[in-house]
Design a protein around this motif. Structure first.
Motif, PDB file in Angstrom:
ATOM      1  N   ILE A   1       0.909  -1.222  -0.067  1.00 23.81           N
ATOM      2  CA  ILE A   1      -0.045   0.092   0.042  1.00 23.81           C
ATOM      3  C   ILE A   1       0.877   1.117   0.049  1.00 23.81           C
ATOM      4  O   ILE A   1       2.042   1.347   0.470  1.00 23.81           O
ATOM      5  CB  ILE A   1      -0.976  -0.152   1.325  1.00 23.81           C
ATOM      6  N   VAL A   2       0.393   2.359  -0.761  1.00 19.21           N
ATOM      7  CA  VAL A   2       1.274   3.505  -0.523  1.00 19.21           C
ATOM      8  C   VAL A   2       0.247   4.666  -0.099  1.00 19.21           C
ATOM      9  O   VAL A   2      -0.857   4.799  -0.095  1.00 19.21           O
ATOM     10  CB  VAL A   2       1.513   3.805  -2.158  1.00 19.21           C
ATOM     11  N   PRO A   3       1.002   5.767   0.483  1.00 16.52           N
ATOM     12  CA  PRO A   3       0.373   7.042   0.901  1.00 16.52           C
ATOM     13  C   PRO A   3      -0.512   7.478  -0.227  1.00 16.52           C
ATOM     14  O   PRO A   3       0.073   7.177  -1.461  1.00 16.52           O
ATOM     15  CB  PRO A   3       1.396   7.716   1.384  1.00 16.52           C
ATOM     16  N   ALA A   4      -1.585   8.123  -0.068  1.00 11.16           N
ATOM     17  CA  ALA A   4      -2.288   8.621  -1.071  1.00 11.16           C
ATOM     18  C   ALA A   4      -1.545   9.742  -1.607  1.00 11.16           C
ATOM     19  O   ALA A   4      -0.580  10.619  -1.295  1.00 11.16           O
ATOM     20  CB  ALA A   4      -3.625   9.361  -0.504  1.00 11.16           C
ATOM     21  N   GLY A   5      -1.589   9.897  -3.045  1.00  9.45           N
ATOM     22  CA  GLY A   5      -0.836  10.936  -4.009  1.00  9.45           C
ATOM     23  C   GLY A   5      -1.600  12.220  -3.687  1.00  9.45           C
ATOM     24  O   GLY A   5      -2.634  12.236  -3.127  1.00  9.45           O
ATOM     25  N   ARG A   6      -0.951  13.294  -4.584  1.00 11.57           N
ATOM     26  CA  ARG A   6      -1.837  14.436  -4.373  1.00 11.57           C
ATOM     27  C   ARG A   6      -2.975  14.405  -4.809  1.00 11.57           C
ATOM     28  O   ARG A   6      -4.098  15.390  -4.311  1.00 11.57           O
ATOM     29  CB  ARG A   6      -0.796  15.537  -5.009  1.00 11.57           C
ATOM     30  N   MET A   7      -3.131  13.920  -6.140  1.00 16.85           N
ATOM     31  CA  MET A   7      -4.623  13.911  -6.655  1.00 16.85           C
ATOM     32  C   MET A   7      -5.522  13.331  -5.826  1.00 16.85           C
ATOM     33  O   MET A   7      -6.703  13.892  -5.709  1.00 16.85           O
ATOM     34  CB  MET A   7      -4.168  12.899  -8.012  1.00 16.85           C
ATOM     35  N   LEU A   8      -5.116  12.176  -5.128  1.00 12.72           N
ATOM     36  CA  LEU A   8      -6.282  11.462  -4.244  1.00 12.72           C
ATOM     37  C   LEU A   8      -6.597  12.413  -2.975  1.00 12.72           C
ATOM     38  O   LEU A   8      -7.535  12.657  -2.518  1.00 12.72           O
ATOM     39  CB  LEU A   8      -5.731  10.226  -3.975  1.00 12.72           C
ATOM     40  N   GLN A   9      -5.404  12.913  -2.534  1.00 14.52           N
ATOM     41  CA  GLN A   9      -5.563  13.972  -1.395  1.00 14.52           C
ATOM     42  C   GLN A   9      -6.712  14.970  -1.620  1.00 14.52           C
ATOM     43  O   GLN A   9      -7.465  15.346  -1.152  1.00 14.52           O
ATOM     44  CB  GLN A   9      -4.430  14.463  -1.073  1.00 14.52           C
ATOM     45  N   MET A  10      -6.432  15.479  -3.015  1.00 14.18           N
ATOM     46  CA  MET A  10      -7.421  16.516  -3.291  1.00 14.18           C
ATOM     47  C   MET A  10      -8.699  16.167  -3.459  1.00 14.18           C
ATOM     48  O   MET A  10      -9.697  16.930  -3.079  1.00 14.18           O
ATOM     49  CB  MET A  10      -7.021  17.187  -4.856  1.00 14.18           C
ATOM     50  N   ILE A  11      -9.095  14.854  -4.072  1.00 13.47           N
ATOM     51  CA  ILE A  11      -9.942  14.451  -4.186  1.00 13.47           C
ATOM     52  C   ILE A  11     -10.943  14.068  -2.906  1.00 13.47           C
ATOM     53  O   ILE A  11     -12.025  14.433  -2.503  1.00 13.47           O
ATOM     54  CB  ILE A  11     -10.275  13.029  -4.831  1.00 13.47           C
ATOM     55  N   GLY A  12     -10.299  13.598  -2.006  1.00 13.41           N
ATOM     56  CA  GLY A  12     -10.410  13.447  -0.496  1.00 13.41           C
ATOM     57  C   GLY A  12     -11.263  14.714   0.015  1.00 13.41           C
ATOM     58  O   GLY A  12     -12.145  14.629   0.753  1.00 13.41           O
ATOM     59  N   ALA A  13     -10.335  15.838  -0.026  1.00 14.17           N
ATOM     60  CA  ALA A  13     -10.475  17.154   0.615  1.00 14.17           C
ATOM     61  C   ALA A  13     -11.927  17.529   0.163  1.00 14.17           C
ATOM     62  O   ALA A  13     -12.662  18.076   0.522  1.00 14.17           O
ATOM     63  CB  ALA A  13      -9.495  18.181   0.306  1.00 14.17           C
ATOM     64  N   ALA A  14     -11.863  17.393  -1.480  1.00 15.16           N
ATOM     65  CA  ALA A  14     -13.104  17.603  -2.028  1.00 15.16           C
ATOM     66  C   ALA A  14     -14.494  17.081  -1.614  1.00 15.16           C
ATOM     67  O   ALA A  14     -15.684  17.775  -1.280  1.00 15.16           O
ATOM     68  CB  ALA A  14     -13.179  17.618  -3.593  1.00 15.16           C
ATOM     69  N   VAL A  15     -14.361  15.696  -1.436  1.00 10.39           N
ATOM     70  CA  VAL A  15     -15.380  15.172  -1.060  1.00 10.39           C
ATOM     71  C   VAL A  15     -15.745  15.613   0.503  1.00 10.39           C
ATOM     72  O   VAL A  15     -17.044  15.752   0.974  1.00 10.39           O
ATOM     73  CB  VAL A  15     -14.963  13.684  -0.884  1.00 10.39           C
ATOM     74  N   LEU A  16     -14.955  15.825   1.344  1.00 14.03           N
ATOM     75  CA  LEU A  16     -15.052  16.155   2.777  1.00 14.03           C
ATOM     76  C   LEU A  16     -15.809  17.425   2.656  1.00 14.03           C
ATOM     77  O   LEU A  16     -16.676  17.481   3.377  1.00 14.03           O
ATOM     78  CB  LEU A  16     -13.755  16.098   3.432  1.00 14.03           C
ATOM     79  N   ALA A  17     -15.545  18.372   1.861  1.00 14.50           N
ATOM     80  CA  ALA A  17     -15.844  19.932   1.810  1.00 14.50           C
ATOM     81  C   ALA A  17     -17.466  19.558   1.287  1.00 14.50           C
ATOM     82  O   ALA A  17     -18.410  20.091   1.865  1.00 14.50           O
ATOM     83  CB  ALA A  17     -15.127  20.528   0.609  1.00 14.50           C
TER      84      ALA A  17
END
Lengths: 629, 238
Positions: free
Chosen positions: A316-332
């Motif tokens: 497993i790898v830490p989330a990339g920037r792309m995924l982090q941004m998607i995550g932040a968008a979903v959270l928002a």
């Protein structure tokens, strides 16, 4: 209780053992050769009894017609089994074992609705066989002659199977393939034919069991789950792949159940013990004891190292920037959801359900993916959390907030006890033991009327006033869910997470470099139990009431489906999987009466198209897109 | 020079992301014993498994008895007359000796061929005759090795891929294996022998290929290899 009554109950138990053996023998044969744990085996049993009902009511008037109908029903089910193997399973033999399970689980959903459509929801009582309608009297107690016939049929089928497996070339090939499929192929044997025939035989045995069971129990839509539960237990107790073991285990379990019924209410040291109630858990207690003392079953053999056919899993790898941004968008988006959709709207309620589901799936994924422990009874910790919180709130009068804090502690305590046993096993056996513990919790909750309200459950479990609005409760759920996910992520990228993955990949090597494999797995189990307990507690207060359904097998299976749907190799997997599953369930269930079949078809489609789960497949697609070959 | 029975060329094989064989090629004629020599990990076993279709990812041309088998399924390859005796023997330990032989049994490919029966095999392997009703798991290592070969012969192969038959068995069994192979060769069966044990290979082989790091480094007669000390030192000796 008289000895005569006991004797008759034991004979009754023998009759029950015969049908139990038929289902379990088929399951065991199929697992032995194809290594597929056929979840749909109970459905094949159910089909057997429904098809037998239709045939018997048409041609079963005479003795000959009756038995012809029974055999014909078995042949029909065998044919259905062969079709299932050819059309579906053949495509997924190389897929991870859990995917095969998911696919066969999807089949149970489809069969449910097919049976509902063809035969309706009424229980169908089948006539007894002509010539066997009477009863004989044993010590003055009636015993149906049909039961006597069943008592003979069990050993008869065992004998025939034994002849088939030892005296025919086909049987020799089956036994060889059970041990080493690749070598059998290298000797020129077409495995496809072997697999199809073994699946057909196993299905036919289940169908025969269903047909023979019809005079004892009416055909009903709940048969499949009961049958598969019983069959799993018998196979595991007897030893995977061992036919005589299945027979022995079927006898043992059927007789213990018969004994419980015969004993009735017994006073012991001032306590009144109701043994008939014990029948619901008896088999699971037997299984738990056998698995702990003799993990490979009564007549099974310790499993050698299985020749691995699966691909090596990428770390497993830490989330990339792309995924982090998607995550932040979903959270928002989630943060503004109650404002946009309305605080009391259906969307907010659904979102709470989904967030609870996400936390449940994430905790299950934690031990399944990085932990490598496939829990089939994760509902136990969900249920412990839910019931723990509800009881502390209602009976102990704890404030709601405190009860919610106690939920993970209760889940954690359950996992601490169950986990101690479970981590000593691996693979299918571990999965079965987790299932056994979940069933034990379920039946305690179901039967302990005074404490848990039994099948009625507990009502009036409402959150404190400041959380009374759906919007407020949504924010609480969101906070705890996100916190839970971040905690899991933190643990996985901490040294403990690495140790757990090391143990999954090779317990022996991990032990050799000083990682205590058992201790690490136990800790992992307990962490998952605690997080799952939070989900359970949140669930209880969001619904206002809970029932034993909270701990049912189907909840455990839902969890498995969520995790596998998303993909086991990534941390986003369980999140994507649970959201997909719950939205699918919600929207499909509202569209049609036959939502189970539709859900089943969708799962099969996903298994065939996304063999690594949704998130896993997207990840490997994007990798391919970024790295030109 | 007669037509090759087995012709391998440009063979590449992979385990996951690891590339194991690199454009490997060799030929075997009917009735010939060819040794694939090399150290542990040189790629000998992988070569044999690739030919049998037991390695998922492989590319290259493999022709056997005039048929292209580079994309064929394992059981079809076996049925064409290619027998495989794996390094770890892979005896069915729960099955008796006779049952093990039954699993390997395939009909003869043509009527002229003399088919192998358990009785004929017991002449070749007298030890197995005594143990015919014993389960495979109760046999000694040497007996298991014999059984593995006998089981493959039950398929009446034209060529046998024999993976390190001398590994892990007693010296006396190694001698018996050599006698057996010479007897087999006289029946007209071709053999590809993967070996590290040079003296053993010298006893039975006509030609040899030396493999190192997944590539063929030498091909010639067994005699040439035996006489070339530099070669032996570079690729075979430990």
């Amino acid at each position: 209780m008289s000895l005569a009554a006991l004797f008759v109950q034991l004979l009754n138990g023998l009759a029950g053992a015969s049908t139990l053996f038929l289902i379990a023998a088929g399951l065991s044969l199929i697992f032995g050769v194809t290594r597929i744990v056929n979840f749909a085996h109970g459905s094949l049993f159910m089909l057997g009894s429904y098809i037998a009902y239709s045939l018997i009511t048409r041609i079963g008037g005479t003795g000959l017609g009756y038995w012809a109908a029974v055999l014909l029903a078995a042949v029909c089910v065998a044919t259905i089994g062969a079709l299932i193997e050819i059309l579906l399973l053949r495509r997924i033999y190389r897929a991870p074992e859990l995917f095969q399970l998911l696919a066969t689980f999807a089949l149970t959903l489809i069969v449910q609705d097919v049976v509902l459509q063809l035969w309706g929801s009424e229980n169908l009582v089948g006539p007894r066989a002509p010539g066997l309608k009477s009863a004989i009297f044993v010590f003055g107690r009636a015993l149906p002659t049909y039961d006597l016939a069943l008592i003979l049929i069990g050993p008869l089928v065992l004998g025939l199977l034994w002849l088939l497996l030892t005296r025919t070339r086909w049987g020799v090939l089956i036994r060889a393939a059970t041990q080493d499929r690749d070598m059998v192929a290298a000797l020129g044997v077409n495995q496809a034919v072997l697999f199809t025939s073994v699946f057909a035989l196993g299905a036919g045995l289940a169908g025969l069991g269903g047909a023979l069971n019809l005079p004892r129990e009416p055909a009903n839509l709940g048969e499949d789950i009961t049958a598969i539960g019983d069959a799993f237990v018998v196979v595991v107790v007897g030893g995977m792949g061992s036919i005589p073991g299945a027979f022995l285990a079927a006898l043992l379990i059927a007789e213990i159940k018969a004994l419980c019924i015969a004993l009735g209410q017994v006073s012991f040291l001032g306590f009144a013990i109701s043994f008939p109630q014990f029948t619901l858990v008896a088999e699971f207690v037997v299984m738990a004891i056998v698995l702990v003392l003799r993990p490979w079953g009564l007549l099974g053999k310790p499993q050698g190292s299985v020749r691995s056919i699966g691909q090596i899993e990428a770390p497993i790898v830490p989330a990339g920037r792309m995924l982090q941004m998607i995550g932040a968008a979903v959270l928002a988006a989630l943060l503004v959801l109650p404002l946009v959709a309305g605080g009391e709207s259906y969307s907010t309620v659904l979102a709470i359900d989904i967030l609870v589901g996400v936390l449940f799936a994430v905790s299950l994924h934690f031990i399944m993916g990085p932990g490598g422990m496939h829990s089939f009874g994760h509902a136990a910790y969900f249920g412990l959390g839910a019931y723990g919180a509800a009881l502390l709130f209602k009976d102990a009068g704890m404030p709601m907030e405190l009860a919610l804090v106690a939920a993970p502690i209760v889940g954690c305590l359950g996992a601490l006890i169950f986990g101690w046993f479970c981590v000593r096993l691996s693979g299918v056996y571990l999965a079965m033991l987790t299932l056994a513990f979940a069933q034990i919790v379920w039946s305690i909750v179901f039967q302990w009327d005074e404490l848990t309200g039994g099948s009625n459950g507990i009502i009036g479990v409402w959150p404190s006033p400041w959380l009374a609005t759906k919007a407020a409760y949504f924010y609480l759920t969101l906070t705890l869910c996100v916190a839970g996910i971040l905690l899991v992520r933190r643990i996985l990228f901490a040294p403990f997470g690495y140790a757990m993955r090391a143990v999954r990949d090779s317990a022996l090597r991990a032990d050799a470099i000083g990682i205590g494999a058992v201790r690490v797995q136990w800790t992992g189990f307990v962490i998952a139990g605690a997080i799952c307990g939070i989900a359970g507690g949140l669930f209880a207060f969001s619904k206002g009431s809970i029932s034993p359904e909270t701990i049912s097998i189907s909840r455990s299976v839902d969890g498995l489906v969520m995790v596998l749907l998303g993909g086991i190799g990534t941390l986003v997997g369980p999140i994507v999987g649970s959201v997909t599953f719950l939205i699918l369930q919600d929207s499909v269930a509202r569209q049609t009466e036959y939502w189970r079949a539709l859900l089943g078809l969708v799962i099969i489609f996903l298994v065939l198209v996304f063999p690594q789960g949704i998130a896993g497949t997207i990840q490997s697609w994007s990798k391919r897109a970024w790295k030109p070959a | 020079m007669s037509e090759a029975l087995l012709a391998v060329s440009g063979l590449n094989a992979y385990y996951g992301a690891a590339h194991i064989l690199f454009d490997l090629g060799f030929e075997v004629r009917a009735g010939e014993v060819v040794a694939l020599m090399g150290r542990n990990g040189a790629g000998k076993s992988t070569t044999l498994k690739s030919i049998m279709g037991l390695i998922e990812r492989r590319t290259g041309a493999i022709a056997f008895a005039g048929a292209d088998i580079s994309h064929a399924r394992t059981y079809d390859i076996a049925r064409l007359g290619l027998g495989f005796v794996p390094e770890d023997r892979r005896i069915f330990t729960d099955l008796t000796v006779l049952e093990n032989l039954e699993v390997g049994s395939q009909p003869a490919r043509d009527r002229t061929q003399q088919v192998w029966t358990p009785e004929r095999l017991f002449e070749l392997f007298p030890n197995l005759a005594e143990a015919r009703h014993r389960v495979g798991g109760r046999l000694s290592g040497g007996e298991q090795q014999m059984l593995s070969v006998a089981r493959t012969l039950m398929g009446n192969p034209l060529l046998i891929l024999l993976d390190e038959p001398s590994e892990g068995v007693a010296p006396i069994i190694v001698d018996a294996m050599a006698d057996m192979m010479i007897a087999l060769k006289q029946t007209g069966v071709a053999i590809v022998l993967s070996e590290q044990n040079l003296p053993f290979a010298e006893l039975v082989s006509d030609r040899a290929y030396v493999i190192e790091k997944g590539e063929v480094r030498f091909s010639g007669t067994m005699h040439e290899l035996s006489g070339n000390e530099d070669l032996r030192r570079a690729y075979l000796e430990v």
